[in-house]
Design a protein around this motif. Structure first.
Motif, PDB file in Angstrom:
ATOM      1  N   GLU A 156       0.837  -1.194   0.000  1.00 55.39           N
ATOM      2  CA  GLU A 156       0.000   0.000   0.000  1.00 55.39           C
ATOM      3  C   GLU A 156       0.878   1.253   0.000  1.00 55.39           C
ATOM      4  OE1 GLU A 156      -1.975   0.893   3.934  1.00 55.39           O
ATOM      5  OE2 GLU A 156      -1.339  -1.155   4.338  1.00 55.39           O
ATOM      6  N   GLU A 157       0.334   2.328  -0.537  1.00 57.71           N
ATOM      7  CA  GLU A 157       1.055   3.591  -0.615  1.00 57.71           C
ATOM      8  C   GLU A 157       1.041   4.284   0.748  1.00 57.71           C
ATOM      9  OE1 GLU A 157       0.589   7.489  -3.333  1.00 57.71           O
ATOM     10  OE2 GLU A 157       0.374   5.544  -4.343  1.00 57.71           O
ATOM     11  N   ALA A 158       2.136   4.965   1.074  1.00 58.53           N
ATOM     12  CA  ALA A 158       2.237   5.646   2.366  1.00 58.53           C
ATOM     13  C   ALA A 158       1.254   6.813   2.446  1.00 58.53           C
ATOM     14  CB  ALA A 158       3.660   6.151   2.578  1.00 58.53           C
ATOM     15  N   PRO A 159       0.464   6.861   3.522  1.00 61.39           N
ATOM     16  CA  PRO A 159      -0.473   7.982   3.672  1.00 61.39           C
ATOM     17  C   PRO A 159       0.273   9.249   4.123  1.00 61.39           C
ATOM     18  CG  PRO A 159      -0.627   6.499   5.546  1.00 61.39           C
ATOM     19  CD  PRO A 159       0.332   5.866   4.577  1.00 61.39           C
ATOM     20  N   ALA A 160      -0.269  10.404   3.791  1.00 60.73           N
ATOM     21  CA  ALA A 160       0.354  11.686   4.135  1.00 60.73           C
ATOM     22  C   ALA A 160       0.460  11.879   5.651  1.00 60.73           C
ATOM     23  CB  ALA A 160      -0.425  12.826   3.505  1.00 60.73           C
ATOM     24  N   TRP A 161      -0.483  11.313   6.425  1.00 60.80           N
ATOM     25  CA  TRP A 161      -0.499  11.559   7.869  1.00 60.80           C
ATOM     26  C   TRP A 161       0.714  11.009   8.606  1.00 60.80           C
ATOM     27  CZ3 TRP A 161      -0.569   7.119  10.698  1.00 60.80           C
ATOM     28  CH2 TRP A 161      -1.185   5.990  10.169  1.00 60.80           C
ATOM     29  N   ILE A 162       1.481  10.091   7.995  1.00 64.84           N
ATOM     30  CA  ILE A 162       2.662   9.563   8.706  1.00 64.84           C
ATOM     31  C   ILE A 162       3.782  10.594   8.808  1.00 64.84           C
ATOM     32  CG2 ILE A 162       2.128   7.165   8.085  1.00 64.84           C
ATOM     33  CD1 ILE A 162       4.686   7.295   6.289  1.00 64.84           C
ATOM     34  N   GLN A 163       3.666  11.711   8.068  1.00 67.30           N
ATOM     35  CA  GLN A 163       4.665  12.774   8.148  1.00 67.30           C
ATOM     36  C   GLN A 163       4.565  13.535   9.473  1.00 67.30           C
ATOM     37  OE1 GLN A 163       7.024  12.794   5.859  1.00 67.30           O
ATOM     38  NE2 GLN A 163       5.886  11.143   4.870  1.00 67.30           N
ATOM     39  N   LYS A 164       3.416  13.439  10.111  1.00 61.17           N
ATOM     40  CA  LYS A 164       3.176  14.102  11.394  1.00 61.17           C
ATOM     41  C   LYS A 164       4.043  13.436  12.481  1.00 61.17           C
ATOM     42  CE  LYS A 164      -0.874  15.335  14.128  1.00 61.17           C
ATOM     43  NZ  LYS A 164      -2.294  15.091  14.313  1.00 61.17           N
ATOM     44  N   GLU A 165       4.544  14.240  13.403  1.00 59.99           N
ATOM     45  CA  GLU A 165       5.376  13.724  14.499  1.00 59.99           C
ATOM     46  C   GLU A 165       4.549  12.805  15.400  1.00 59.99           C
ATOM     47  OE1 GLU A 165       8.944  13.269  16.401  1.00 59.99           O
ATOM     48  OE2 GLU A 165       8.622  14.541  14.656  1.00 59.99           O
ATOM     49  N   PRO A 166       5.040  11.579  15.674  1.00 64.00           N
ATOM     50  CA  PRO A 166       4.273  10.702  16.570  1.00 64.00           C
ATOM     51  C   PRO A 166       4.268  11.241  17.997  1.00 64.00           C
ATOM     52  CG  PRO A 166       6.291   9.612  15.819  1.00 64.00           C
ATOM     53  CD  PRO A 166       6.232  10.943  15.146  1.00 64.00           C
ATOM     54  N   LYS A 167       3.141  11.110  18.655  1.00 63.59           N
ATOM     55  CA  LYS A 167       2.995  11.549  20.050  1.00 63.59           C
ATOM     56  C   LYS A 167       3.681  10.552  20.989  1.00 63.59           C
ATOM     57  CE  LYS A 167       0.487  13.636  23.437  1.00 63.59           C
ATOM     58  NZ  LYS A 167      -0.027  14.894  23.725  1.00 63.59           N
ATOM     59  N   ILE A 168       3.605   9.258  20.633  1.00 67.77           N
ATOM     60  CA  ILE A 168       4.175   8.191  21.461  1.00 67.77           C
ATOM     61  C   ILE A 168       4.988   7.254  20.564  1.00 67.77           C
ATOM     62  CG2 ILE A 168       3.636   6.205  22.953  1.00 67.77           C
ATOM     63  CD1 ILE A 168       0.978   7.633  23.649  1.00 67.77           C
ATOM     64  N   VAL A 169       6.171   6.840  21.041  1.00 66.34           N
ATOM     65  CA  VAL A 169       6.999   5.864  20.325  1.00 66.34           C
ATOM     66  C   VAL A 169       7.183   4.655  21.238  1.00 66.34           C
ATOM     67  CG1 VAL A 169       9.218   5.407  19.230  1.00 66.34           C
ATOM     68  CG2 VAL A 169       8.203   7.696  19.051  1.00 66.34           C
ATOM     69  N   VAL A 170       6.908   3.464  20.697  1.00 60.78           N
ATOM     70  CA  VAL A 170       7.012   2.214  21.458  1.00 60.78           C
ATOM     71  C   VAL A 170       8.065   1.326  20.802  1.00 60.78           C
ATOM     72  CG1 VAL A 170       5.778   0.130  22.158  1.00 60.78           C
ATOM     73  CG2 VAL A 170       4.589   2.333  22.176  1.00 60.78           C
ATOM     74  N   ASP A 171       8.983   0.805  21.605  1.00 62.22           N
ATOM     75  CA  ASP A 171      10.013  -0.118  21.133  1.00 62.22           C
ATOM     76  C   ASP A 171       9.524  -1.545  21.416  1.00 62.22           C
ATOM     77  OD1 ASP A 171      12.220  -1.824  20.844  1.00 62.22           O
ATOM     78  OD2 ASP A 171      13.637  -0.333  21.591  1.00 62.22           O
ATOM     79  N   ALA A 172       9.016  -2.210  20.386  1.00 61.35           N
ATOM     80  CA  ALA A 172       8.444  -3.556  20.562  1.00 61.35           C
ATOM     81  C   ALA A 172       9.490  -4.574  20.996  1.00 61.35           C
ATOM     82  CB  ALA A 172       7.758  -4.011  19.273  1.00 61.35           C
ATOM     83  N   ASN A 173      10.711  -4.453  20.490  1.00 63.34           N
ATOM     84  CA  ASN A 173      11.759  -5.405  20.879  1.00 63.34           C
ATOM     85  C   ASN A 173      12.062  -5.303  22.373  1.00 63.34           C
ATOM     86  OD1 ASN A 173      11.782  -5.740  18.165  1.00 63.34           O
ATOM     87  ND2 ASN A 173      13.954  -5.413  17.891  1.00 63.34           N
ATOM     88  N   LYS A 174      12.121  -4.065  22.883  1.00 63.90           N
ATOM     89  CA  LYS A 174      12.387  -3.858  24.300  1.00 63.90           C
ATOM     90  C   LYS A 174      11.263  -4.480  25.139  1.00 63.90           C
ATOM     91  CE  LYS A 174      13.443  -0.311  27.670  1.00 63.90           C
ATOM     92  NZ  LYS A 174      12.947   0.964  28.138  1.00 63.90           N
ATOM     93  N   LEU A 175      10.026  -4.275  24.710  1.00 58.13           N
ATOM     94  CA  LEU A 175       8.889  -4.862  25.439  1.00 58.13           C
ATOM     95  C   LEU A 175       9.018  -6.381  25.500  1.00 58.13           C
ATOM     96  CD1 LEU A 175       5.862  -2.783  24.086  1.00 58.13           C
ATOM     97  CD2 LEU A 175       6.945  -2.617  26.337  1.00 58.13           C
ATOM     98  N   LEU A 176       9.348  -6.993  24.355  1.00 58.62           N
ATOM     99  CA  LEU A 176       9.492  -8.451  24.331  1.00 58.62           C
ATOM    100  C   LEU A 176      10.649  -8.909  25.209  1.00 58.62           C
ATOM    101  CD1 LEU A 176       8.765  -9.146  20.571  1.00 58.62           C
ATOM    102  CD2 LEU A 176       7.341  -9.787  22.519  1.00 58.62           C
ATOM    103  N   ASP A 177      11.773  -8.161  25.177  1.00 59.75           N
ATOM    104  CA  ASP A 177      12.914  -8.504  26.029  1.00 59.75           C
ATOM    105  C   ASP A 177      12.542  -8.445  27.511  1.00 59.75           C
ATOM    106  OD1 ASP A 177      14.465  -8.871  23.783  1.00 59.75           O
ATOM    107  OD2 ASP A 177      15.493  -6.926  23.941  1.00 59.75           O
ATOM    108  N   GLU A 178      11.633  -7.520  27.841  1.00 60.30           N
ATOM    109  CA  GLU A 178      11.167  -7.376  29.228  1.00 60.30           C
ATOM    110  C   GLU A 178       9.991  -8.310  29.531  1.00 60.30           C
ATOM    111  OE1 GLU A 178      10.210  -3.216  29.398  1.00 60.30           O
ATOM    112  OE2 GLU A 178      12.321  -2.614  29.462  1.00 60.30           O
ATOM    113  N   GLU A 179       9.694  -9.207  28.570  1.00 63.07           N
ATOM    114  CA  GLU A 179       8.592 -10.164  28.677  1.00 63.07           C
ATOM    115  C   GLU A 179       7.248  -9.477  28.903  1.00 63.07           C
ATOM    116  OE1 GLU A 179       9.366 -13.587  31.084  1.00 63.07           O
ATOM    117  OE2 GLU A 179      11.140 -14.110  29.927  1.00 63.07           O
ATOM    118  N   LYS A 180       7.078  -8.340  28.228  1.00 61.88           N
ATOM    119  CA  LYS A 180       5.804  -7.628  28.254  1.00 61.88           C
ATOM    120  C   LYS A 180       5.056  -7.930  26.964  1.00 61.88           C
ATOM    121  CE  LYS A 180       7.307  -3.862  31.242  1.00 61.88           C
ATOM    122  NZ  LYS A 180       7.633  -2.431  31.303  1.00 61.88           N
TER     123      LYS A 180
END
Length: 168
Positions: free
Chosen positions: A87-111
């Motif tokens: 799929e083509e990238a939507p324009a809204w992804i250019q907006k700064e994210p309010k929250i950033v989540v590191d999925a690898n870190k969560l998995l390493d912490e068994e979350k």
């Protein structure tokens, strides 16, 4: 006996064929995350082989047929597989994210990434964006949040990192 198809859930596959866990881990280092007990209890119950193939960078037909061969099932044909188009990238992804989540870190912490991201999404206002960074395509999470009505877009950045944007 479970017939292995693109729609087979990874949890069902590994319950029916426990020997395939080691096979998958040899196939791709990204599949070593299957050892994570949180991931096994949560995401593995909803992730299909189509999604698992994407995580590992495989074509669905290739992964499904490798698994089928391991357990003595005949291969499937191209006509048995539906691949989704890029799929083509939507324009809204250019907006700064309010929250950033590191999925690898969560998995390493068994979350549980699904639970953690769901919790964080509640803190977003309408139109705000949450970004998930990971070294795998979190297909089960993407599908879950799309089903919940969120706008979701994911892309690979450098062959090693996936960015998944979720707009509330």
């Amino acid at each position: 006996m479970v017939e292995i198809t693109p729609k087979t859930k990874i949890n069902d596959l590994l319950n029916a064929y426990p020997q395939l866990e080691a096979f998958l881990m040899q196939l791709n280092p990204k599949y070593k995350k299957l050892k994570n007990p949180i991931l096994r209890r949560t995401v593995a119950k909803i992730a299909t082989l189509t999604q698992v193939a994407k995580i590992g960078g495989y074509e669905t037909l290739d992964l499904v047929n490798r698994l089928r061969k391991e357990v003595g099932q005949p291969p499937l044909n191209e006509t048995d597989i539906e691949e989704s188009k890029e799929e083509e990238a939507p324009a809204w992804i250019q907006k700064e994210p309010k929250i950033v989540v590191d999925a690898n870190k969560l998995l390493d912490e068994e979350k549980n990434p699904l639970a953690e991201v769901s919790r964080e999404l509640k803190n977003l206002g309408s139109g705000e964006i949450l970004l998930i960074e990971s070294d795998f395509l979190p297909s089960p999470l993407i599908d879950t949040f799309k089903e919940q009505g969120y706008e979701v877009y994911a892309r690979e950045t450098n062959g090693k990192t996936f960015l998944t944007y979720i707009k509330k």
